[in-house]
Design an enzyme around this catalytic site. Structure first.
Site, PDB file in Angstrom:
ATOM      1  N   ASP A   1      -8.603 -22.475   0.742  1.00  0.00           N
ATOM      2  CA  ASP A   1      -8.806 -21.096   1.152  1.00  0.00           C
ATOM      3  C   ASP A   1      -9.488 -20.338   0.020  1.00  0.00           C
ATOM      4  O   ASP A   1      -9.103 -20.463  -1.138  1.00  0.00           O
ATOM      5  CB  ASP A   1      -7.434 -20.475   1.448  1.00  0.00           C
TER       6      ASP A   1
ATOM      7  N   ASP B   1      -5.560 -27.828   2.971  1.00  0.00           N
ATOM      8  CA  ASP B   1      -5.971 -26.467   3.267  1.00  0.00           C
ATOM      9  C   ASP B   1      -6.654 -25.897   2.033  1.00  0.00           C
ATOM     10  O   ASP B   1      -6.070 -25.867   0.949  1.00  0.00           O
ATOM     11  CB  ASP B   1      -4.728 -25.630   3.631  1.00  0.00           C
TER      12      ASP B   1
ATOM     13  N   GLU C   1       4.947 -31.315  18.308  1.00  0.00           N
ATOM     14  CA  GLU C   1       5.261 -29.888  18.371  1.00  0.00           C
ATOM     15  C   GLU C   1       3.991 -29.044  18.397  1.00  0.00           C
ATOM     16  O   GLU C   1       3.070 -29.252  17.608  1.00  0.00           O
ATOM     17  CB  GLU C   1       6.093 -29.449  17.168  1.00  0.00           C
TER      18      GLU C   1
END
Lengths: 504, 520
Positions: free
Chosen positions: B214, B212, B146
């Site tokens: 951040d 991830d 996808e």
């Protein structure tokens, strides 16, 4: 390594029966004698039982499983669960040890075996049922495994022929420090413990809680963690078997005696904390964006905290928004009002930003947009305490979750003080509840304190029965009850034009 | 109905085909004559009714509402990157790669024209394809993968899939998304998901294990910047996080193919691409996430580090790595306990009341005392404190070090197989910087502020002149080789090559076995 394809026939023996004769041969079933109390349920049952037995055994097992699931929803510790389950297990699914010499040994084990497979059929149909079934069966297995006599348990584990690579003495000594540190300082003498080396994927729960030493993808599992490995193996095999069963299910359809029973069984396995029905509206209440500040005095602490954070920062992070939006939806705030509420609350951002980044999510939560299933289901249900307590603990800068669980004691006390709970007796009770991880109790304690007079009144008047005063396990129930209690004097059904005055 | 952009193969559509929604989704980009001759800017994004096509909703049951909300906070960073399309100076012929790129000084990273040139001339399509495909010839690893596009009008298109990188490139050039994300490989082609009789036949089966990190998650401890801003001081948080996570993934879990990618503004992503990692289910992903998670708790939960003693080897090793960073990057550069209010936070984490009182007295009387000195004061004063539990203090100090240095992972990204993550090498719309891979061998040298921006890169192509000797006709030089993107693409290439080599080893072996059995 373990043989994953345990059901596969040894390739060398595969052709003993000529394929053209195979269909006429009498099936040779494995002689089912239950050598062990515990069972991995690898072989399906083959003997005949009556239809009554079929149903009764299944229902008995279902009772046990439903209760087990309820225990996990109530946040019981494993020890509490085991204690709670013992009488039930003895009644519905007794399993005696091999040494007990009980005459009903075979019957007990047969019932256990058959009922497992009946429910497997009943619960294989959907993903959700399979997951829940596998979860509670695993819990049941774990309880039984722990309760088993050590010698029989070892015999059982050996019979499984799980081949685990043993860590040699030399390697053990070389890694002594790491192994001991991983085990929380035990064993004191590395010689006292035996270790197995397995792929870490086989013991995910030990990895997740850092209870094993990892090196190059291998987990070094101490002998005492055998339980976790056997249980993981049990779950893994069961999940696989359920998947296979679900694929075979369509072929069962022609049988019109079993299908109704099976359907009935799976329907009865409903979640006890089924979602709060948001249709129960409060007549006469002015549930609107401008009134939320007033209403918030009737909110449970988790929602009050979200509300205060929102007013303080003019922002909430996404799980906070989700939890709060769904709660507001649950108290009867409609979508338009909810959008107004959020728009006004986020007063530091532009309309543009709001429309772009937040509007859609609120609409999605209400089922106004999204895929078919979301819209047909009217979006998401408000979170229950169970969900708030167990899923997505808040991270840095996040305000969602349950203050009783996710706050430090000091911060919790400050918050309670800030919302007006100052009674030292209550605060002490909350502190104790928190220590014992009884978060529901703490919340209900605060509720009872905040509505002391009203509760007394309805009890004295006899207007509210025990059912209306049982433990609250849903934030929306908290609000509803609080609101009703605080507005006892007012006639229900008064037109909701004016603001409802609330005390406190 | 949910409006979903259909894929038109013809590229002759004009802006007239675009049915724009309400103005709210459409700001910033006016569909004026400027855009009219750029036949593919916004065209054929069939937006009807619902003004936002398909915003992450296509909700099969696996798309949870949580996932919907999940991106929003991080999305805030793109808020300001809107540019009026007047700035665009359309290139004379977008298809001719040798023509100079007309990018005026006023053009911004999110201009469609800049993006077009970037996708056309600089984006390493071939390596992206090989990276996701794990083989030179197209497989379902790529075909059922996808992709999700964020279009220029902020509409979000999910469930895009492409048999080859050429088709992906073509569609990207047509739709010109400001960025795109990579999701899982599904059991069937994502485009066919609605034609299946049983929706359960469509499910995610593989995706890289992702992490991830951040800097916004460090806002309560970083003093140099906040929100979307970063500097080299706070980038150190990311540097140490990468060190700790990378070593754990390699040594403990045995993963080999780990790529770290700069997220374009204030964070980094990790892509663990080993075959074993890609096929893990959610439970195993959760296990790894849990193993790596040390900082727990929200804004109100007090002490965020609660690790048991003795320290697990992973935590002990991490602490060893982080110690020196704590001295230089935290105590000196961040100076986290400068004011009264701030050092109170530190005292809350220390166990001994008498010692705390002494420290508070000392620090209140000397305002502005540096954090390094304060940290040293703890041990100095501890020596004179009566009845002090030295072990408890030492452990509390270790916890402080961890709280201020240990990686703060956005754990939801790692837990779910079907989470989408921004692709490497796309341009961050806010900063214009390219999301380049970070070479962990030279981790300390990585400078997020020195990462080339898309406009710089396009300028470099124009400035480039062929070296005298290398003027052979046979060997043409790709545009990326002319720019400062070169080292990053080369690093990516070598990463992909080694990944494919490992992948192929398995295949070759299997093939050999098969051919063996075919012999009579």
């Amino acid at each position: 390594m373990i043989r994953q394809e345990f059901s596969r026939i040894d390739p060398k023996r595969r052709t003993t029966l000529h394929h053209s004769k195979k269909q006429f041969a009498t099936p040779t079933y494995k002689e089912l004698e239950y050598k062990h109390r515990l069972n991995f349920y690898a072989t399906p049952p083959t003997a005949d039982i009556t239809l009554e037995q079929f149903e009764q055994w299944a229902i008995d097992r279902l009772r046990v499983l439903a209760e087990l699931e309820a225990c996990s929803f109530r946040n019981k510790t494993p020890a509490e669960t085991a204690a709670h389950m013992k009488p039930l297990l003895d009644k519905y699914l007794p399993l005696s040890s091999s040494t007990s010499g009980s005459t009903g040994l075979h019957a007990e084990r047969q019932k256990d075996h058959y009922s497992h497979f009946i429910l497997r059929l009943a619960f294989a149909s959907t993903e959700d049922l399979r997951r829940r079934f596998s979860r509670v069966e695993t819990m049941l297995f774990r309880i039984r495994f722990q309760a088993d006599d050590a010698r029989e348990r070892n015999a059982f584990v050996e019979s499984l022929a799980l081949d685990w690579e043993t860590v040699g003495e030399e390697e053990k000594r070389a890694l002594a420090k790491e192994l001991r540190d991983s085990g929380g300082g035990y064993p004191k003498m590395i010689e006292e413990e035996s270790y197995f080396k397995v792929d870490w994927e086989r013991v995910p729960e030990l990895v997740e809680s850092r209870r094993v030493f990892l090196k190059g993808g291998k987990a070094y599992v101490p002998g005492r963690e055998q339980l976790s490995m056997v249980v993981a193996e049990f779950t893994q095999r069961l999940d696989k078997a359920l998947e296979l069963t679900s694929r075979a299910l369509p072929r069962l359809d022609e049988d019109d005696r079993l299908t109704p029973i099976l359907n009935h069984l799976s329907q009865n396995f409903t979640t006890p904390d089924a979602s709060y029905s948001s249709t129960t509206s409060l007549p006469g209440a002015d549930i609107s964006a401008r009134n939320i500040d007033t209403l918030s005095s009737s909110f449970p602490l988790c929602m009050q905290n979200l509300h205060r954070s929102l007013r303080r920062d003019a922002h909430l992070k996404h799980y906070g928004r989700l939890q709060y939006t769904l709660f507001l939806k649950g108290i009867g705030l409609n979508l338009e009002e909810c959008l107004i509420f959020w728009r006004q609350a986020f007063n530091k951002i532009t309309d543009d930003t709001f429309n772009k980044e937040y509007r859609y999510n609120v609409r999605h939560a209400y089922g106004d947009v999204g895929g078919d299933s979301n819209r047909r289901g009217n979006g998401y249900s408000p979170f229950s305490c169970q969900k708030i307590l167990t899923e997505h603990p808040p991270g840095p800068g996040e305000a969602h979750g349950c203050p009783y669980r996710h706050f430090s004691v000091d911060n919790l006390m400050n918050l309670l003080n800030a919302v007006g709970v100052k009674d030292s007796e209550v605060l002490r009770g909350v502190r104790e509840d928190k220590e014992k991880m009884k978060f529901h109790l703490a919340c209900n304690r605060v509720f009872e304190y905040a509505h002391k007079q009203e509760i007394k009144k309805v009890k004295d008047d006899g207007t509210w029965g025990a059912a209306q005063l049982e433990t609250i396990v849903h934030p929306n129930e908290y609000f509803k009850r609080s609101y009703l209690l605080k507005n006892l004097g007012k006639k229900q059904g008064e037109d909701g034009s004016g603001d409802v005055k609330m005390e406190g | 109905m949910t409006a979903e952009a259909e894929t038109h193969d013809g590229e002759d559509l004009t802006a007239a085909d675009t049915v724009t929604g309400e103005p709210e989704t459409n700001h910033g980009i006016s569909q004026d004559d400027d855009a009219a001759d750029q036949d593919m800017t916004m065209a054929n994004v069939g937006i009807e009714g619902d003004n936002v096509p398909d915003i992450k909703t296509e909700s099969k049951s696996e798309v949870k509402l949580e996932d919907l909300f999940a991106d929003i906070d991080s999305d805030e960073e793109f808020g300001s990157a809107k540019v009026k399309s007047q700035d665009i100076k359309p290139s004379s012929s977008p298809e001719a790669p040798s023509s100079p790129v007309h990018v005026g000084p006023s053009s911004r990273a999110s201009d469609p024209e800049v993006m077009r040139s970037f996708y056309q001339r600089l984006f390493p399509w071939r390596y992206l394809f090989q990276w996701l495909n794990h083989s030179p010839t197209p497989t379902t690893d790529f075909g059922h993968r996808e992709f999700a596009f964020t279009l220029q009008n902020d509409a979000y298109l999910r469930y895009q899939s492409f048999p080859t990188s050429d088709l992906l490139r073509k569609d990207i050039l047509r739709l010109m998304p400001s960025r795109f994300e990579i999701g899982p490989v599904y059991s069937t082609n994502p485009r066919d998901r609605k034609t299946l009789r049983k929706s359960s036949a469509f499910k995610p089966i593989a995706k890289e294990l992702c992490f991830d990190i951040d800097l916004t998650d460090y806002d309560d401890i970083r003093t140099c910047c906040d929100k979307a801003n970063i500097c080299n001081k706070c980038w150190q948080f990311i540097t140490m996080a990468i060190k700790v996570v990378d070593v754990a993934l390699r040594e403990d879990f045995g993963f080999k193919h780990i790529m770290w990618v700069y997220s374009g503004r204030r964070g980094a992503h990790a892509w663990v691409c080993d075959k074993k990692a890609r096929h893990m289910d959610d439970q195993k992903r959760r296990a790894i996430a849990g193993y790596l998670e040390v900082i727990k708790g929200g804004a109100q939960s007090g002490k965020k580090v609660n690790v048991k003693r003795p320290l697990h080897p992973h935590v002990a090793r991490s602490l060893e790595i982080l110690k020196s960073h704590f001295q230089s990057d935290i105590l000196e550069d961040q100076d986290p306990w400068e004011t009264d209010e701030k050092f109170d936070r530190l005292l809350q984490l220390l166990p001994d009341k008498t010692l705390n009182d002494a420290l508070r007295k000392k620090w209140s009387s000397a305002p502005g005392r540096a954090s390094t000195a304060k940290w040293a004061d703890i041990d100095a004063l501890a020596k004179t404190t009566q009845g002090l539990n030295a072990t408890a203090l030492r452990e509390a100090k270790q916890d402080v070090v961890l709280e201020y240095t240990y990686p703060r992972l956005d754990i939801e990204v790692s837990k779910h197989l079907n989470h989408l993550l921004k692709s490497p090498f796309v341009v961050h719309p806010g900063t214009g910087r390219v999301c380049v891979p970070i070479n962990t061998k030279h981790l300390e040298d990585f400078d997020p502020l020195g990462v080339p921006t898309v406009t710089e890169l396009l300028g470099e192509i124009d400035e480039w002149t062929a070296p005298e000797e290398g003027e052979k006709e046979g060997k043409s030089i790709a545009d990326w080789e002319k720019t400062s993107l070169k080292p990053y693409v080369e690093y990516f290439r070598s990463f992909v090559v080694s990944l494919m080599r490992d992948e192929n080893d398995v295949k070759v072996k299997r093939e050999r076995e098969e051919t063996d059995s075919m012999e009579f």
